[in-house]
Design a protein around this motif. Structure first.
Motif, mmCIF file in Angstrom:
data_model
loop_
_atom_site.group_PDB
_atom_site.id
_atom_site.type_symbol
_atom_site.label_atom_id
_atom_site.label_comp_id
_atom_site.label_asym_id
_atom_site.label_seq_id
_atom_site.Cartn_x
_atom_site.Cartn_y
_atom_site.Cartn_z
ATOM 1 N N MET A 70 -22.339 34.602 10.949
ATOM 2 C CA MET A 70 -21.852 35.729 11.729
ATOM 3 C C MET A 70 -22.978 36.690 12.098
ATOM 4 O O MET A 70 -23.073 37.131 13.244
ATOM 5 C CB MET A 70 -20.757 36.473 10.959
ATOM 6 N N GLN A 71 -23.851 37.001 11.140
ATOM 7 C CA GLN A 71 -24.883 38.001 11.396
ATOM 8 C C GLN A 71 -26.275 37.411 11.600
ATOM 9 O O GLN A 71 -27.188 38.106 12.033
ATOM 10 C CB GLN A 71 -24.954 39.002 10.239
ATOM 11 N N GLY A 72 -26.464 36.126 11.301
ATOM 12 C CA GLY A 72 -27.782 35.525 11.452
ATOM 13 C C GLY A 72 -28.693 35.849 10.283
ATOM 14 O O GLY A 72 -28.312 36.543 9.338
ATOM 15 N N GLY A 73 -29.906 35.315 10.334
ATOM 16 C CA GLY A 73 -30.868 35.529 9.265
ATOM 17 C C GLY A 73 -31.632 36.824 9.436
ATOM 18 O O GLY A 73 -31.551 37.493 10.470
ATOM 19 N N PRO A 74 -32.422 37.178 8.441
ATOM 20 C CA PRO A 74 -33.159 38.453 8.491
ATOM 21 C C PRO A 74 -34.415 38.388 9.344
ATOM 22 O O PRO A 74 -34.964 39.431 9.711
ATOM 23 C CB PRO A 74 -33.518 38.696 7.022
ATOM 24 N N GLY A 75 -34.899 37.195 9.655
ATOM 25 C CA GLY A 75 -36.142 37.057 10.402
ATOM 26 C C GLY A 75 -35.931 37.035 11.908
ATOM 27 O O GLY A 75 -34.868 37.404 12.422
ATOM 28 N N ARG A 76 -36.959 36.582 12.627
ATOM 29 C CA ARG A 76 -36.918 36.568 14.087
ATOM 30 C C ARG A 76 -37.289 35.186 14.643
ATOM 31 O O ARG A 76 -37.977 35.065 15.647
ATOM 32 C CB ARG A 76 -37.866 37.636 14.652
ATOM 33 N N THR A 77 -36.828 34.152 13.948
ATOM 34 C CA THR A 77 -37.039 32.789 14.427
ATOM 35 C C THR A 77 -35.802 32.345 15.176
ATOM 36 O O THR A 77 -34.705 32.297 14.617
ATOM 37 C CB THR A 77 -37.325 31.826 13.259
ATOM 38 N N HIS A 78 -35.976 32.012 16.454
ATOM 39 C CA HIS A 78 -34.848 31.737 17.350
ATOM 40 C C HIS A 78 -34.857 30.256 17.724
ATOM 41 O O HIS A 78 -35.840 29.752 18.273
ATOM 42 C CB HIS A 78 -34.986 32.593 18.607
ATOM 43 N N LEU A 79 -33.753 29.572 17.445
ATOM 44 C CA LEU A 79 -33.610 28.168 17.825
ATOM 45 C C LEU A 79 -32.886 28.077 19.164
ATOM 46 O O LEU A 79 -31.768 28.573 19.303
ATOM 47 C CB LEU A 79 -32.825 27.397 16.762
ATOM 48 N N LEU A 80 -33.519 27.408 20.134
ATOM 49 C CA LEU A 80 -32.897 27.142 21.425
ATOM 50 C C LEU A 80 -32.486 25.675 21.464
ATOM 51 O O LEU A 80 -33.333 24.785 21.313
ATOM 52 C CB LEU A 80 -33.872 27.438 22.560
ATOM 53 N N VAL A 81 -31.202 25.435 21.649
ATOM 54 C CA VAL A 81 -30.674 24.073 21.741
ATOM 55 C C VAL A 81 -30.490 23.754 23.220
ATOM 56 O O VAL A 81 -29.661 24.358 23.906
ATOM 57 C CB VAL A 81 -29.341 23.930 20.987
ATOM 58 N N MET A 82 -31.275 22.814 23.739
ATOM 59 C CA MET A 82 -31.289 22.497 25.165
ATOM 60 C C MET A 82 -30.547 21.186 25.404
ATOM 61 O O MET A 82 -30.886 20.156 24.825
ATOM 62 C CB MET A 82 -32.735 22.394 25.654
ATOM 63 N N LEU A 83 -29.544 21.220 26.282
ATOM 64 C CA LEU A 83 -28.736 20.037 26.579
ATOM 65 C C LEU A 83 -29.071 19.521 27.975
ATOM 66 O O LEU A 83 -28.839 20.212 28.974
ATOM 67 C CB LEU A 83 -27.243 20.375 26.499
ATOM 68 N N THR A 84 -29.631 18.319 28.044
ATOM 69 C CA THR A 84 -29.930 17.693 29.333
ATOM 70 C C THR A 84 -29.427 16.252 29.300
ATOM 71 O O THR A 84 -28.682 15.867 28.402
ATOM 72 C CB THR A 84 -31.438 17.721 29.635
ATOM 73 N N SER A 85 -29.879 15.440 30.253
ATOM 74 C CA SER A 85 -29.431 14.056 30.329
ATOM 75 C C SER A 85 -30.536 13.110 29.868
ATOM 76 O O SER A 85 -31.706 13.479 29.803
ATOM 77 C CB SER A 85 -29.024 13.710 31.762
ATOM 78 N N ASP A 86 -30.128 11.893 29.561
ATOM 79 C CA ASP A 86 -31.100 10.844 29.251
ATOM 80 C C ASP A 86 -31.635 10.195 30.516
ATOM 81 O O ASP A 86 -32.754 9.689 30.539
ATOM 82 C CB ASP A 86 -30.450 9.751 28.383
ATOM 83 N N LEU A 87 -30.818 10.191 31.570
ATOM 84 C CA LEU A 87 -31.149 9.460 32.793
ATOM 85 C C LEU A 87 -31.498 10.428 33.916
ATOM 86 O O LEU A 87 -31.055 11.580 33.925
ATOM 87 C CB LEU A 87 -29.968 8.579 33.209
ATOM 88 N N GLY A 88 -32.284 9.942 34.871
ATOM 89 C CA GLY A 88 -32.651 10.732 36.025
ATOM 90 C C GLY A 88 -31.721 10.470 37.196
ATOM 91 O O GLY A 88 -30.543 10.169 37.019
ATOM 92 N N LEU A 89 -32.270 10.599 38.412
ATOM 93 C CA LEU A 89 -31.496 10.411 39.640
ATOM 94 C C LEU A 89 -30.271 11.320 39.668
ATOM 95 O O LEU A 89 -29.170 10.915 40.029
ATOM 96 C CB LEU A 89 -31.068 8.939 39.801
#
Length: 291
Positions: A70-89
């Motif tokens: 709910m409140q997160g950790g005390p530090g300032r390390t931010h995880l970004l979860v990036m959702l993309t595709s495996d395939l192009g085109l």
């Protein structure tokens, strides 16, 4: 100037490409409908859970002992979860998100946060590894156009929770393409940890409006991990639907462009053929006159 043989070969090659892009368009269209329905069906539940927990976070924000999710950790390390595709085109589906991701990383680093990146999907993993090789801590494969199972979100939620508990990260945000329609997918950020508090909320004494049964700790211990998994699952569904919509649109454009190229090449072929015939007739007539 290309010979008639070269022009015929180019026309045949473009026709073969048009068959492929047309087939890919139909496959993407068939998948899009199914993924779109699942993404739209997930939105009310995910939105209601996010809204409820945001209000709960606003009601309990002055309490000292709040759950980590709910409140997160005390530090300032931010995880970004990036959702993309495996395939192009898929047109700009992955490139637009990578561009937005770079802007987010620069902003967070400018605010003094340490950024770590978890990528889901080969295209995003490749782009972030090139741009931020030291900050990509985990790469996972995407769905490769297959059905998105809740078990995938369950596994990701547990991994993120373990990273929070171990102190590796303090905050979590998902970055993905939200599906609007087949032609529009909007890069979107979804804060997961800490829970976002409504900006217009000034109710400092709301805690009294919430009664917990059987008790606050037990309910939050169950619902907070579930919310993390539900939000990730909804984002995965949005990304999957957006990928198919972007691919269908890109392949439709490619098919149209191939048709225009075939028409142009055919016109050049006919003109060259007529020019060759005219040249041959002139040579025959000139030879006859000389005799």
């Amino acid at each position: 100037m290309p010979s008639l043989k070269e022009l015929r070969a180019r026309i045949q090659g473009v026709k073969s490409q048009r068959k492929i892009t047309s087939a890919m368009k139909m496959v993407a269209a068939s998948k899009l409908r199914r993924f779109q329905l699942r993404a739209e069906a997930s939105r009310p539940y995910a939105d209601a859970m996010r809204r409820m927990l945001s209000e709960l976070a606003a009601a309990t924000r002055h309490e000292s002992e709040l759950p980590l999710l709910m409140q997160g950790g005390p530090g300032r390390t931010h995880l970004l979860v990036m959702l993309t595709s495996d395939l192009g085109l898929a047109g700009g589906f992955n490139a637009n998100l990578a561009r937005a991701m770079r802007g987010i990383v620069e902003r967070l680093e400018g605010e003094g946060e340490t950024v770590r990146i978890l990528t889901v999907g080969r295209k995003g993993g490749d782009a972030m590894t090139r741009a931020y090789p030291d900050q990509v801590t985990m790469r996972q494969p995407g769905t490769a156009g297959r059905e998105v199972e809740f078990a995938r979100a369950l596994e990701m939620g547990k991994q993120i929770e373990e990273m929070l508990v171990s102190g590796e990260i303090d905050r979590v945000t998902v970055v993905y393409n939200r599906f609007i329609n087949a032609m529009t997918q909007t890069p979107t950020t979804l804060p997961l940890v800490p829970l976002p508090v409504p900006e217009n909320d000034n109710r400092d004494d709301m805690a009294a409006q919430y009664d917990f049964e059987p008790n606050e700790e037990e309910i939050l211990a169950h619902i907070l991990p579930r919310n993390l998994q539900v939000q990730i699952y909804a984002a995965l569904l949005e990304s999957a639907a957006g990928e198919q919509g972007a691919r269908m649109t890109a392949m439709d454009n490619a098919t149209r462009n191939a048709g225009s190229a075939i028409d142009s090449l055919t016109q050049r072929y006919n003109r060259s053929r007529q020019a060759n015939i005219t040249t041959e007739l002139i040579e025959i007539i000139s030879g006859a006159e000389a005799v």
